[in-house]
Design an enzyme around this catalytic site. Structure first.
Site, PDB file in Angstrom:
ATOM      1  N   PHE A  12       0.837  -1.214   0.000  1.00 40.09           N
ATOM      2  CA  PHE A  12       0.000   0.000   0.000  1.00 40.09           C
ATOM      3  C   PHE A  12       0.870   1.260   0.000  1.00 40.09           C
ATOM      4  O   PHE A  12       0.881   2.036  -0.977  1.00 40.09           O
ATOM      5  CB  PHE A  12      -0.939  -0.079   1.217  1.00 40.09           C
ATOM      6  CG  PHE A  12      -1.569   1.215   1.629  1.00 40.09           C
ATOM      7  CD1 PHE A  12      -2.203   2.035   0.711  1.00 40.09           C
ATOM      8  CD2 PHE A  12      -1.545   1.612   2.974  1.00 40.09           C
ATOM      9  CE1 PHE A  12      -2.790   3.235   1.106  1.00 40.09           C
ATOM     10  CE2 PHE A  12      -2.130   2.798   3.379  1.00 40.09           C
ATOM     11  CZ  PHE A  12      -2.743   3.623   2.444  1.00 40.09           C
ATOM     12  N   THR A  36       2.184  -9.494   1.251  1.00 38.67           N
ATOM     13  CA  THR A  36       0.927  -8.761   1.456  1.00 38.67           C
ATOM     14  C   THR A  36       0.725  -7.704   0.379  1.00 38.67           C
ATOM     15  O   THR A  36      -0.309  -7.043   0.346  1.00 38.67           O
ATOM     16  CB  THR A  36       0.915  -8.062   2.838  1.00 38.67           C
ATOM     17  OG1 THR A  36       2.078  -7.226   2.935  1.00 38.67           O
ATOM     18  CG2 THR A  36       0.941  -9.070   3.964  1.00 38.67           C
ATOM     19  N   ASP A  56      12.960 -11.672  -1.384  1.00 42.67           N
ATOM     20  CA  ASP A  56      12.582 -11.645   0.028  1.00 42.67           C
ATOM     21  C   ASP A  56      13.730 -10.975   0.790  1.00 42.67           C
ATOM     22  O   ASP A  56      14.855 -11.480   0.775  1.00 42.67           O
ATOM     23  CB  ASP A  56      12.382 -13.098   0.491  1.00 42.67           C
ATOM     24  CG  ASP A  56      11.902 -13.178   1.931  1.00 42.67           C
ATOM     25  OD1 ASP A  56      12.213 -12.262   2.725  1.00 42.67           O
ATOM     26  OD2 ASP A  56      11.230 -14.161   2.264  1.00 42.67           O
ATOM     27  N   VAL A  57      13.465  -9.876   1.455  1.00 46.91           N
ATOM     28  CA  VAL A  57      14.565  -9.130   2.097  1.00 46.91           C
ATOM     29  C   VAL A  57      15.100  -9.821   3.348  1.00 46.91           C
ATOM     30  O   VAL A  57      16.105  -9.370   3.898  1.00 46.91           O
ATOM     31  CB  VAL A  57      14.167  -7.665   2.427  1.00 46.91           C
ATOM     32  CG1 VAL A  57      13.829  -6.894   1.166  1.00 46.91           C
ATOM     33  CG2 VAL A  57      13.044  -7.613   3.446  1.00 46.91           C
ATOM     34  N   TYR A 145       5.077  -7.548  16.146  1.00 47.74           N
ATOM     35  CA  TYR A 145       5.187  -6.361  15.280  1.00 47.74           C
ATOM     36  C   TYR A 145       5.870  -5.218  16.032  1.00 47.74           C
ATOM     37  O   TYR A 145       6.850  -4.638  15.555  1.00 47.74           O
ATOM     38  CB  TYR A 145       3.792  -5.938  14.815  1.00 47.74           C
ATOM     39  CG  TYR A 145       3.760  -4.743  13.891  1.00 47.74           C
ATOM     40  CD1 TYR A 145       4.283  -4.818  12.598  1.00 47.74           C
ATOM     41  CD2 TYR A 145       3.177  -3.538  14.296  1.00 47.74           C
ATOM     42  CE1 TYR A 145       4.237  -3.729  11.740  1.00 47.74           C
ATOM     43  CE2 TYR A 145       3.125  -2.447  13.443  1.00 47.74           C
ATOM     44  CZ  TYR A 145       3.648  -2.539  12.166  1.00 47.74           C
ATOM     45  OH  TYR A 145       3.601  -1.452  11.320  1.00 47.74           O
ATOM     46  N   LYS A 149       9.653  -3.694  15.219  1.00 49.19           N
ATOM     47  CA  LYS A 149       9.875  -2.295  14.825  1.00 49.19           C
ATOM     48  C   LYS A 149      10.807  -1.593  15.822  1.00 49.19           C
ATOM     49  O   LYS A 149      11.614  -0.753  15.434  1.00 49.19           O
ATOM     50  CB  LYS A 149       8.535  -1.564  14.727  1.00 49.19           C
ATOM     51  CG  LYS A 149       7.676  -2.036  13.555  1.00 49.19           C
ATOM     52  CD  LYS A 149       8.288  -1.638  12.225  1.00 49.19           C
ATOM     53  CE  LYS A 149       7.402  -1.996  11.047  1.00 49.19           C
ATOM     54  NZ  LYS A 149       8.012  -1.630   9.757  1.00 49.19           N
TER      55      LYS A 149
HETATM   56  P1  NAD Z   1       1.589  -3.543   3.140  1.00 52.42           P
HETATM   57  O1  NAD Z   1       1.367  -4.880   3.766  1.00 52.42           O
HETATM   58  O2  NAD Z   1       0.613  -3.071   2.142  1.00 52.42           O
HETATM   59  O3  NAD Z   1       3.037  -3.461   2.494  1.00 52.42           O
HETATM   60  C1  NAD Z   1       4.139  -4.174   2.958  1.00 52.42           C
HETATM   61  C2  NAD Z   1       4.894  -4.698   1.763  1.00 52.42           C
HETATM   62  O4  NAD Z   1       6.074  -5.399   2.200  1.00 52.42           O
HETATM   63  C3  NAD Z   1       4.076  -5.701   0.936  1.00 52.42           C
HETATM   64  O5  NAD Z   1       4.151  -5.373  -0.423  1.00 52.42           O
HETATM   65  C4  NAD Z   1       4.750  -7.034   1.239  1.00 52.42           C
HETATM   66  O6  NAD Z   1       4.588  -7.977   0.184  1.00 52.42           O
HETATM   67  C5  NAD Z   1       6.178  -6.590   1.441  1.00 52.42           C
HETATM   68  N1  NAD Z   1       6.973  -7.554   2.193  1.00 52.42           N
HETATM   69  C6  NAD Z   1       6.689  -8.132   3.390  1.00 52.42           C
HETATM   70  N2  NAD Z   1       7.671  -8.964   3.756  1.00 52.42           N
HETATM   71  C7  NAD Z   1       8.607  -8.900   2.785  1.00 52.42           C
HETATM   72  C8  NAD Z   1       9.868  -9.517   2.593  1.00 52.42           C
HETATM   73  N3  NAD Z   1      10.363 -10.391   3.496  1.00 52.42           N
HETATM   74  N4  NAD Z   1      10.580  -9.241   1.468  1.00 52.42           N
HETATM   75  C9  NAD Z   1      10.099  -8.370   0.550  1.00 52.42           C
HETATM   76  N5  NAD Z   1       8.910  -7.740   0.679  1.00 52.42           N
HETATM   77  C10 NAD Z   1       8.176  -8.007   1.783  1.00 52.42           C
HETATM   78  O7  NAD Z   1       1.695  -2.520   4.362  1.00 52.42           O
HETATM   79  P2  NAD Z   1       1.782  -0.931   4.345  1.00 52.42           P
HETATM   80  O8  NAD Z   1       0.603  -0.424   5.079  1.00 52.42           O
HETATM   81  O9  NAD Z   1       2.061  -0.426   2.999  1.00 52.42           O
HETATM   82  O10 NAD Z   1       3.053  -0.710   5.287  1.00 52.42           O
HETATM   83  C11 NAD Z   1       4.333  -0.441   4.737  1.00 52.42           C
HETATM   84  C12 NAD Z   1       5.315  -0.144   5.852  1.00 52.42           C
HETATM   85  O11 NAD Z   1       4.856   0.979   6.614  1.00 52.42           O
HETATM   86  C13 NAD Z   1       5.477  -1.290   6.837  1.00 52.42           C
HETATM   87  O12 NAD Z   1       6.839  -1.366   7.246  1.00 52.42           O
HETATM   88  C14 NAD Z   1       4.608  -0.878   7.996  1.00 52.42           C
HETATM   89  O13 NAD Z   1       5.048  -1.446   9.213  1.00 52.42           O
HETATM   90  C15 NAD Z   1       4.752   0.631   7.984  1.00 52.42           C
HETATM   91  N6  NAD Z   1       3.599   1.304   8.602  1.00 52.42           N
HETATM   92  C16 NAD Z   1       2.395   1.391   7.944  1.00 52.42           C
HETATM   93  C17 NAD Z   1       1.337   2.042   8.563  1.00 52.42           C
HETATM   94  C18 NAD Z   1       0.003   2.224   7.881  1.00 52.42           C
HETATM   95  O14 NAD Z   1      -0.877   2.875   8.449  1.00 52.42           O
HETATM   96  N7  NAD Z   1      -0.210   1.739   6.676  1.00 52.42           N
HETATM   97  C19 NAD Z   1       1.481   2.563   9.867  1.00 52.42           C
HETATM   98  C20 NAD Z   1       2.708   2.413  10.505  1.00 52.42           C
HETATM   99  C21 NAD Z   1       3.772   1.803   9.857  1.00 52.42           C
END
Ligand code: NAD
Length: 313
Positions: A12, A36, A56-57, A145, A149
């Site tokens: 996202f 995801t 995969d990171v 989680y 973080k």
């Molecule tokens: P999301 O789940 O849509 O995106 C996360 C992405 O990371 C996905 O595309 C997933 O496939 C990828 N991913 C997960 N594990 C992976 C791996 N091992 N290797 C490669 N890719 C991998 O979530 P988001 O809402 O877009 O969140 C993105 C980041 O922002 C995250 O780190 C999240 O913790 C942080 N965050 C988001 C929010 C929010 O409100 N959306 C709030 C606080 C923090």
């Protein structure tokens, strides 16, 4: 023009970041394993300046061209995802962050990690400034989680202090907008999906718990400003306007013109009762503050996504 690496770039937030970095004339390398995220989020990016790597990171990865910025966004983010993937969530915060930081070190790149308001845990200080150390339950279901973080933040500061990596930490507060998955369990996509289908809107507890919702465009602007600053300590990016979940449900019903009723369900374990960023630092340091307020942001989400995407039909 800079070359920017975005881990989690098909998720996202990552996909909106890729869009904005490209529109500002940068080259973008996106890494994702689609845990995801999805191809649908990036499939409009056909530019020569956009490269996708399926990786995969949590495993080491290398980039054979110069990189100036590393935006580390890979991680499950929604409770539904990290409760389903607890070990992966811990690994991505630890091994994944090590690998992304190692790459930034090798390339002498500016590194920015996506941290979260969840590092504050149960907020005993309200609103939460960056100086509040938090109150997290390490062994509760959300600990995977929150602690991943917190570890990622500690690791980032260690790479900065010991290895001289140019690092930044953004603490993101609940963000919403187009491309959220309708079944990802977070309040806004859930309420929108239910409202658009005239189904009951499920509010946890009595709905008096509060959240502060940031529209994605505001967040991305703040993140890029932070990446382009020289600041190393964490910075909150979020919208300080606070709403109860009941107010949110009512606003979603109004914006969608829904006939849904509101029903109440049990509160999840360790669900924070309040959540509001103190953004004094972001205002002073970056001249940043959010401009899109809740009703407008919900309308934009509706307009940009369409009913099918928001209901998953
Ligand atoms: P999301 O789940 O849509 O995106 C996360 C992405 O990371 C996905 O595309 C997933 O496939 C990828 N991913 C997960 N594990 C992976 C791996 N091992 N290797 C490669 N890719 C991998 O979530 P988001 O809402 O877009 O969140 C993105 C980041 O922002 C995250 O780190 C999240 O913790 C942080 N965050 C988001 C929010 C929010 O409100 N959306 C709030 C606080 C923090």
């Amino acid at each position: 023009m800079a070359t920017c690496l975005v881990t989690g770039g098909s998720g996202f937030l990552g996909s909106h970041l890729c869009d904005e970095l490209l529109s500002r004339g940068n080259r973008v390398i996106c890494i994702d394993n689609f845990d995801t995220g999805s191809l649908a989020n990036i499939h409009h990016l056909r530019s020569q300046d956009f490269l996708f790597l399926h990786a995969d990171v949590t495993e080491p990865f290398f980039i054979d061209e110069p990189v100036e910025f590393v935006y580390h966004f890979a991680s499950p983010a929604s409770p539904i995802d990290y409760l389903r993937l607890p070990l992966h969530t811990l690994k991505v915060g630890s091994y994944g962050t090590h690998h992304a930081l190692g790459l930034a070190k090798l390339h002498r790149a500016r590194f920015l990690t996506a941290s979260t308001s969840e590092v504050y845990g149960d907020p005993q200080v309200h609103p939460q400034p960056e100086t509040y150390w938090g109150h997290v339950n390490p062994i509760g279901p959300r600990g995977v989680y929150d602690e991943a973080k917190r570890y990622a933040e500690a690791l980032t500061m260690a790479y900065h202090r010991q290895q001289g990596v140019d690092t930044a930490i953004v603490r993101i507060f609940n963000t919403y907008g187009p491309r959220m998955r309708p079944h990802d369990g977070r309040a806004i996509p859930t309420f929108l999906r239910q409202a658009l289908q005239d189904k009951p809107i499920t509010v946890f507890g009595d709905g008096s718990q509060t959240r502060s919702f940031t529209y994605v465009d505001d967040l991305i602007e703040g993140i890029i400003r932070l990446a382009e600053s020289a600041h190393h300590d964490p910075v909150n990016i979020g919208n300080p306007n606070e709403f109860t979940l009941l107010e949110l449900a009512k606003t979603v019903i109004e914006v969608t013109g829904s006939r849904s009723e509101i029903v109440f369900e049990a509160l999840p374990t360790d669900d924070p009762q309040v959540r509001q960023p103190d953004i004094t630092l972001a205002r002073q340091l970056l001249g940043w503050e959010p401009v899109v307020q809740l009703r407008d942001g919900l309308q934009r989400t509706l307009d940009a996504s369409g009913v099918e995407a928001l209901t998953g039909t």
